[in-house]
Design an enzyme around this catalytic site. Sequence first.
Site, PDB file in Angstrom:
ATOM      1  CG  ASP A   8      -1.987  -1.135   1.125  1.00 55.55           C
ATOM      2  OD1 ASP A   8      -1.923  -1.932   0.180  1.00 55.55           O
ATOM      3  OD2 ASP A   8      -2.838  -1.220   2.031  1.00 55.55           O
ATOM      4  CG  HIS A  48     -11.410   0.843   0.110  1.00 57.76           C
ATOM      5  ND1 HIS A  48     -11.456  -0.472   0.490  1.00 57.76           N
ATOM      6  CD2 HIS A  48     -10.509   1.442   0.951  1.00 57.76           C
ATOM      7  CE1 HIS A  48     -10.634  -0.666   1.511  1.00 57.76           C
ATOM      8  NE2 HIS A  48     -10.033   0.472   1.803  1.00 57.76           N
ATOM      9  CG  HIS A  81      -8.755   4.931   3.073  1.00 54.31           C
ATOM     10  ND1 HIS A  81      -9.755   4.644   3.970  1.00 54.31           N
ATOM     11  CD2 HIS A  81      -8.189   3.738   2.774  1.00 54.31           C
ATOM     12  CE1 HIS A  81      -9.789   3.357   4.206  1.00 54.31           C
ATOM     13  NE2 HIS A  81      -8.849   2.762   3.482  1.00 54.31           N
ATOM     14  CE  LYS A 106      -4.144  -4.167   1.097  1.00 55.75           C
ATOM     15  NZ  LYS A 106      -4.953  -3.207   1.870  1.00 55.75           N
ATOM     16  CB  CYS A 151      -2.337  -3.197   5.011  1.00 54.31           C
ATOM     17  SG  CYS A 151      -4.061  -2.649   4.867  1.00 54.31           S
TER      18      CYS A 151
HETATM   19  C1  VGL Z   1      -4.974   0.345   5.678  1.00 59.90           C
HETATM   20  C2  VGL Z   1      -6.559   1.135   7.113  1.00 59.90           C
HETATM   21  C3  VGL Z   1      -7.512   1.060   6.131  1.00 59.90           C
HETATM   22  C4  VGL Z   1      -3.545  -0.043   5.464  1.00 59.90           C
HETATM   23  C5  VGL Z   1      -5.918   0.274   4.678  1.00 59.90           C
HETATM   24  O1  VGL Z   1      -3.063  -0.004   4.306  1.00 59.90           O
HETATM   25  O2  VGL Z   1      -2.883  -0.409   6.457  1.00 59.90           O
HETATM   26  N1  VGL Z   1      -5.301   0.757   6.897  1.00 59.90           N
HETATM   27  N2  VGL Z   1      -7.186   0.644   4.910  1.00 59.90           N
HETATM   28 ZN    ZN Z   2      -8.555   0.734   3.339  1.00 62.46          ZN
END
Ligand code: VGL
Ligand code: ZN
Length: 204
Positions: A8, A48, A81, A106, A151
């Site tokens: 991410d 998302h 986000h 994801k 994540c």
């Molecule tokens: C993440 C919170 C929500 C991450 C993703 O990448 O850790 N954290 N979505």
């Molecule tokens: Zn997320």
Amino acid sequence: MKTLLLIDLQNDFCPGGALAVDEGNLLIPIANELMPKFELVLATQDWHPATHGSFAANHPWRRPGQMIDLNGLSQVLWPIHCVQESFGAEFVKDLNTAGIHKVFVKGTDPEIDSYSGFFDNGHRKATGLGDYLKAQGVTELWVMGIATDYCVKFTVLDALELGFTVNLIEDACRGVNLQAGDVAQALSDMQSKGANLIQSSETS
Ligand code: VGL
Ligand code: ZN
């Protein structure tokens, strides 16, 4: 096959982003430096739909940081986000995306969140990452990225459960720390389940 997994590395998780993680931007040059040392470079991307159930804004009167029950699972509510096709969901501009062989998205199902790069939070559906790694004959992973306490942690725990050897590159991860100590706890959880905590200087 020596495999690097980048978790991410997206605009929304860096300073100025919607779910900004302190110093997330500092990981980009580290990722770029590490990539040439690996035969296979994979990345996950939080991706998302705008209707996602993890967004506080999609639940009347709820705020980010609160907990809800989302279809039977305990869920932290987040700011909006990494909405598909948005700037926030893009990889950080300076990341050498040409060096990434394959990306696994994801969090695409609005009904369930997915912290791990392997499965959603209910372990109901796989992203394809596990099968892909096995098909490539990968047995050992080097993992870095954002966020250490979400994540990264859940990706590492699933990788261990699937039988991969996991090296977590500690200085190449940053976390949210919603509660003080969350990052330290995540590191110790990963280590106690069998992950090797290493530094980026030790990837050779
Ligand atoms: C993440 C919170 C929500 C991450 C993703 O990448 O850790 N954290 N979505
Ligand atoms: Zn997320």
